[in-house]
Scaffold this active site. Structure first.
Site, PDB file in Angstrom:
ATOM      1  N   THR A 129       0.503  -0.832   0.519  1.00 16.49           N
ATOM      2  CA  THR A 129      -0.010   0.004  -0.280  1.00 16.49           C
ATOM      3  C   THR A 129       0.911   1.298  -0.312  1.00 16.49           C
ATOM      4  O   THR A 129       2.055   0.835  -0.311  1.00 16.49           O
ATOM      5  CB  THR A 129      -0.649   0.398   1.774  1.00 16.49           C
ATOM      6  OG1 THR A 129      -0.069   0.390   2.350  1.00 16.49           O
ATOM      7  CG2 THR A 129      -1.589  -1.048   1.287  1.00 16.49           C
ATOM      8  N   ASP A 130       0.166   2.845  -0.137  1.00 19.30           N
ATOM      9  CA  ASP A 130       0.951   3.385  -0.485  1.00 19.30           C
ATOM     10  C   ASP A 130       0.226   4.776   0.676  1.00 19.30           C
ATOM     11  O   ASP A 130      -0.891   4.654   1.179  1.00 19.30           O
ATOM     12  CB  ASP A 130       1.003   4.345  -1.910  1.00 19.30           C
ATOM     13  CG  ASP A 130       0.159   4.353  -2.070  1.00 19.30           C
ATOM     14  OD1 ASP A 130      -1.462   4.765  -1.876  1.00 19.30           O
ATOM     15  OD2 ASP A 130       0.343   4.663  -3.477  1.00 19.30           O
ATOM     16  N   ALA A 131      -0.040   6.140   1.179  1.00 18.95           N
ATOM     17  CA  ALA A 131      -0.276   6.905   1.187  1.00 18.95           C
ATOM     18  C   ALA A 131      -1.384   7.199   1.167  1.00 18.95           C
ATOM     19  O   ALA A 131      -2.277   7.378   2.407  1.00 18.95           O
ATOM     20  CB  ALA A 131       1.518   8.301   1.819  1.00 18.95           C
ATOM     21  N   GLY A 132      -1.762   7.112   0.098  1.00 13.06           N
ATOM     22  CA  GLY A 132      -2.844   7.394  -0.607  1.00 13.06           C
ATOM     23  C   GLY A 132      -4.280   6.148   0.418  1.00 13.06           C
ATOM     24  O   GLY A 132      -5.169   5.883   0.340  1.00 13.06           O
ATOM     25  N   GLY A 133      -3.494   5.583   1.329  1.00 11.18           N
ATOM     26  CA  GLY A 133      -4.236   3.859   1.893  1.00 11.18           C
ATOM     27  C   GLY A 133      -5.248   2.433   0.746  1.00 11.18           C
ATOM     28  O   GLY A 133      -5.532   1.511   1.112  1.00 11.18           O
TER      29      GLY A 133
END
Lengths: 136, 136, 136, 136
Positions: C15-19
């Site tokens: 995952t990334d900080a965008g969820g």
């Protein structure tokens, strides 16, 4: 508590030009192991985040790389909770090549339970510590 | 608009056991190029998220891998905005080995502007489209 | 040939900080799917490298991202060989959220068989094309 | 030897759904720092591999995560060689947020010099130890 075993495989994206698993990727496998250990106890981290605004933050890793893991190897991620704190957990984990039974790495990983808002330590919910103590 | 160039390096974590950059990692480099292009226009994505509750979502990639990129190579990520929509951007990007001037890959990447809450398309803020149009 | 299905999970590292799953990581899942498809046919890529000095090189990807994949989701990587060339394979692949049955992405991936020494195209060994044709 | 500083940025691919840099990715940044430290001494790892059939293998990491690193942060990777062995190096490294000057993590990383063929320890070439001693 008994050791939990999570089975996985080495794919190309885990390897590097040295022909073996890139050292940082062992930490991903260890995290998969802890995630599956929690799942087996009935603890889902998305529920923890949505219902309790809590998440886990790795705050210390000590890892010894003992033997390279290669493309296509079947790995066992072996996880054992060594200590349960009020807002933390200490894991003793190893990654073992399932074919040769050779240990690829051995690690101690300390996890803090933190608020998703403030990222500051917060006590583990009783629902979780209860399940963990029961399992131990 | 003129082509934007972002300079980077290949480190071990980008490579795989084939000895070259793992194919999925080119997409990371392309994203770094778009991020730096936006930064040059004065658009920071954390501001976009905090002030506008917007983020970018990649919704289509077409990429041709033309030549392998190796460990230690100096790369140029060349980015050009091809089309600016109401809630989208289409980029034409290439990754070039800076020493040999050989093209490693060529890609078309379509980005949607989406709400951080709903992940549904949302118009790009005028502040941003203004800067982009000015730059073109 | 029938569709091959590989089951996997989304862990934090995907995952990334965008969820949601970082867009480049879908390409890793697709590659895992192709690797397991080959394995089911009895083709191991380490054997291909050691016995034939051959490896696979992705030379084109077209991917549409249709819906975000989230942390903890169970995913199905569905792979179908669309065309078998002398030194190439074209795959039609999708990633489906196993709980909602929603398609996260759809991709066409073209793979070249290349020499591990020269990285230049080389015919697929008859042992492999035989197995593939038999499976189709 | 003086501390070597390598400057980098946090991009989306380094972060996870917790909104901060995924813990394993700090190890990548630390490795970039060591690579640039070696480069500054005139040591290129592709030359080491091609001319000496040697590579570096991380054999132990102790890392304390002190503060989260966020998307877009400018980071300084600070590296200092603490001990030079016959076939090993021990590094003391930190990652510092360049804007807040806050330490994100502190690590001790032990590297072995190994043969690319056998992956067994091999003495560092005199050309390299000479440059390192000169730098210290």
């Amino acid at each position: 508590m008994e050791e939990h075993i999570h089975h996985t495989r080495v794919y190309f994206d885990h390897t590097d030009a040295g022909g073996v698993v890139y050292h940082a990727n062992h930490l991903k496998f260890l995290e998969h192991g802890r995630t599956e250990w929690l799942r087996e106890l009935g603890v889902e981290q998305d529920w923890l985040r949505d219902a309790h605004q809590l998440m886990f933050f790795v705050n210390r890793v000590e890892i010894d790389y003992l033997a390279p893991a290669r493309f296509n190897s079947r790995l066992e991620i072996r996880s054992r909770l060594e200590r349960l704190g009020r807002a933390s957990m200490l894991f003793d984990q190893t990654i073992v090549d399932a074919d040769s039974d050779r240990k690829c790495c051995a690690a101690k990983v300390r996890i803090a339970c933190v608020s998703t808002k403030t990222l500051r330590p917060a006590p583990l919910p009783a629902a979780i510590t209860g399940r963990i103590k029961h399992a131990i």
